[in-house]
Design a protein around this motif. Structure first.
Motif, PDB file in Angstrom:
ATOM      1  N   ALA A 121      37.749  37.768  46.897  1.00 11.56           N
ATOM      2  CA  ALA A 121      37.434  38.779  45.875  1.00 11.56           C
ATOM      3  C   ALA A 121      36.344  39.737  46.376  1.00 11.56           C
ATOM      4  N   ALA A 122      35.412  39.259  47.180  1.00 13.51           N
ATOM      5  CA  ALA A 122      34.354  40.122  47.698  1.00 13.51           C
ATOM      6  C   ALA A 122      34.874  41.116  48.731  1.00 13.51           C
ATOM      7  N   SER A 123      35.964  40.771  49.427  1.00 11.13           N
ATOM      8  CA  SER A 123      36.465  41.638  50.492  1.00 11.13           C
ATOM      9  C   SER A 123      37.685  42.469  50.098  1.00 11.13           C
ATOM     10  N   CYS A 124      38.314  42.205  48.928  1.00 18.15           N
ATOM     11  CA  CYS A 124      39.564  42.894  48.536  1.00 18.15           C
ATOM     12  C   CYS A 124      39.271  43.842  47.380  1.00 18.15           C
ATOM     13  N   SER A 125      39.518  45.154  47.603  1.00 16.27           N
ATOM     14  CA  SER A 125      39.242  46.144  46.554  1.00 16.27           C
ATOM     15  C   SER A 125      40.222  46.014  45.381  1.00 16.27           C
ATOM     16  N   MET A 151      40.332  31.824  54.530  1.00 11.69           N
ATOM     17  CA  MET A 151      40.491  33.094  53.844  1.00 11.69           C
ATOM     18  C   MET A 151      41.897  33.181  53.270  1.00 11.69           C
ATOM     19  N   ILE A 152      42.025  33.741  52.083  1.00 10.42           N
ATOM     20  CA  ILE A 152      43.306  33.872  51.398  1.00 10.42           C
ATOM     21  C   ILE A 152      43.936  35.197  51.821  1.00 10.42           C
ATOM     22  N   ASP A 153      45.231  35.169  52.175  1.00 13.22           N
ATOM     23  CA  ASP A 153      45.902  36.372  52.646  1.00 13.22           C
ATOM     24  C   ASP A 153      46.795  36.997  51.567  1.00 13.22           C
ATOM     25  N   ARG A 154      46.466  36.794  50.323  1.00 14.59           N
ATOM     26  CA  ARG A 154      47.213  37.368  49.200  1.00 14.59           C
ATOM     27  C   ARG A 154      46.216  37.776  48.134  1.00 14.59           C
ATOM     28  N   HIS A 155      46.718  38.516  47.111  1.00 20.39           N
ATOM     29  CA  HIS A 155      45.836  38.891  46.003  1.00 20.39           C
ATOM     30  C   HIS A 155      45.687  37.716  45.044  1.00 20.39           C
ATOM     31  N   LEU A 156      44.631  37.701  44.284  1.00 22.33           N
ATOM     32  CA  LEU A 156      44.348  36.594  43.357  1.00 22.33           C
ATOM     33  C   LEU A 156      45.305  36.638  42.162  1.00 22.33           C
ATOM     34  N   ARG A 157      45.658  35.467  41.726  1.00 20.16           N
ATOM     35  CA  ARG A 157      46.503  35.335  40.531  1.00 20.16           C
ATOM     36  C   ARG A 157      45.619  35.442  39.291  1.00 20.16           C
ATOM     37  N   PRO A 158      46.220  35.747  38.112  1.00 20.02           N
ATOM     38  CA  PRO A 158      45.404  35.858  36.885  1.00 20.02           C
ATOM     39  C   PRO A 158      44.596  34.602  36.585  1.00 20.02           C
ATOM     40  N   GLN A 205      39.015  43.144  43.285  1.00 21.39           N
ATOM     41  CA  GLN A 205      37.780  43.525  42.603  1.00 21.39           C
ATOM     42  C   GLN A 205      38.100  44.373  41.371  1.00 21.39           C
ATOM     43  N   ALA A 206      39.083  45.285  41.487  1.00 18.74           N
ATOM     44  CA  ALA A 206      39.480  46.120  40.343  1.00 18.74           C
ATOM     45  C   ALA A 206      40.105  45.257  39.241  1.00 18.74           C
ATOM     46  N   GLU A 207      40.915  44.292  39.634  1.00 15.90           N
ATOM     47  CA  GLU A 207      41.528  43.371  38.644  1.00 15.90           C
ATOM     48  C   GLU A 207      40.453  42.561  37.926  1.00 15.90           C
ATOM     49  N   MET A 208      39.468  42.093  38.678  1.00 11.39           N
ATOM     50  CA  MET A 208      38.386  41.314  38.072  1.00 11.39           C
ATOM     51  C   MET A 208      37.561  42.171  37.114  1.00 11.39           C
ATOM     52  N   ALA A 209      37.321  43.449  37.489  1.00 10.50           N
ATOM     53  CA  ALA A 209      36.552  44.341  36.617  1.00 10.50           C
ATOM     54  C   ALA A 209      37.315  44.607  35.323  1.00 10.50           C
TER      55      ALA A 209
END
Length: 194
Positions: free
Chosen positions: A30-34, A1-8, A37-41
């Motif tokens: 991405a499925a567990s981090c709100s 599991m990644i413990d940071r937010h996703l990069r662009p 998920q907002a960045e992806m949307a």
């Protein structure tokens, strides 16, 4: 599991549907981090808006206008090749004749260079003769000068003496001549001041 937010770049990988090493971890995060998920949307909306834009093509003369303003560097060998190609005849018989003439010219140049190198000893002999002649002229001029200054008896005495005596005599002559020049200048400057 990644413990940071996703990069662009990672969000873009997920939106493009890429598969590969580490993508499963990105999907799980991405499925567990709100926030992700907002960045992806948001990124998904931008991609859809870009896809909806009409495709434009530049005018056919666009490339010509741009290239007319670009300074293209041409290597020397390309310029030389282009220049030589201007002198190559178009017809086959003329090209054969030009090639034959070039081969004969190259052969004659090679033969001439070979002859000149083989006759280098002749050139050295002529150079030695020229140097010897020049040395004889300098010696004759020096002898004439010494004869004029010292007279024939003084010149004969110098010829019969050793090199050391000749050097002392020459040094004495230079010293006397130098003192004469200094004396004449002193007289000239004293006569101006009066």
């Amino acid at each position: 599991m990644i413990d940071r937010h996703l990069r662009p770049a990672e969000i873009e990988l997920l939106l493009d549907g890429e598969e590969g090493f580490g993508v499963a971890q990105l999907r799980a995060h991405a499925a567990s981090c709100s926030v992700c998920q907002a960045e992806m949307a948001s990124a998904q909306e931008i991609m859809l808006a870009l896809d909806a834009l009409p495709d434009f093509a530049p005018s056919p003369a666009f490339a010509d206008r741009v290239m007319s303003q670009v300074q293209v560097f041409e290597p020397w060998h390309a310029a030389a090749t282009r220049t030589v190609e201007q002198f190559i005849p178009a017809s086959r018989p003329a090209r054969l004749a030009a090639g034959f003439a070039a081969a004969v010219g190259a052969g004659l140049a090679t033969a001439g260079a070979t002859w000149a190198v083989a006759r280098a000893d002749m050139g050295l002999l002529l150079a030695q003769l020229g140097l010897e002649r020049s040395r004889e002229q300098v010696v004759a001029a020096g002898s004439d000068l010494a004869s004029t200054v010292l007279g024939q008896p003084g010149l004969d005495a110098l010829r019969g003496s050793s090199p050391e005596v000749m050097a002392v005599a020459l040094g004495g002559f230079v010293a006397v001549a130098g003192m004469g020049v200094v004396g004449i200048r002193a007289l000239a400057s004293s006569s101006r001041t009066r």
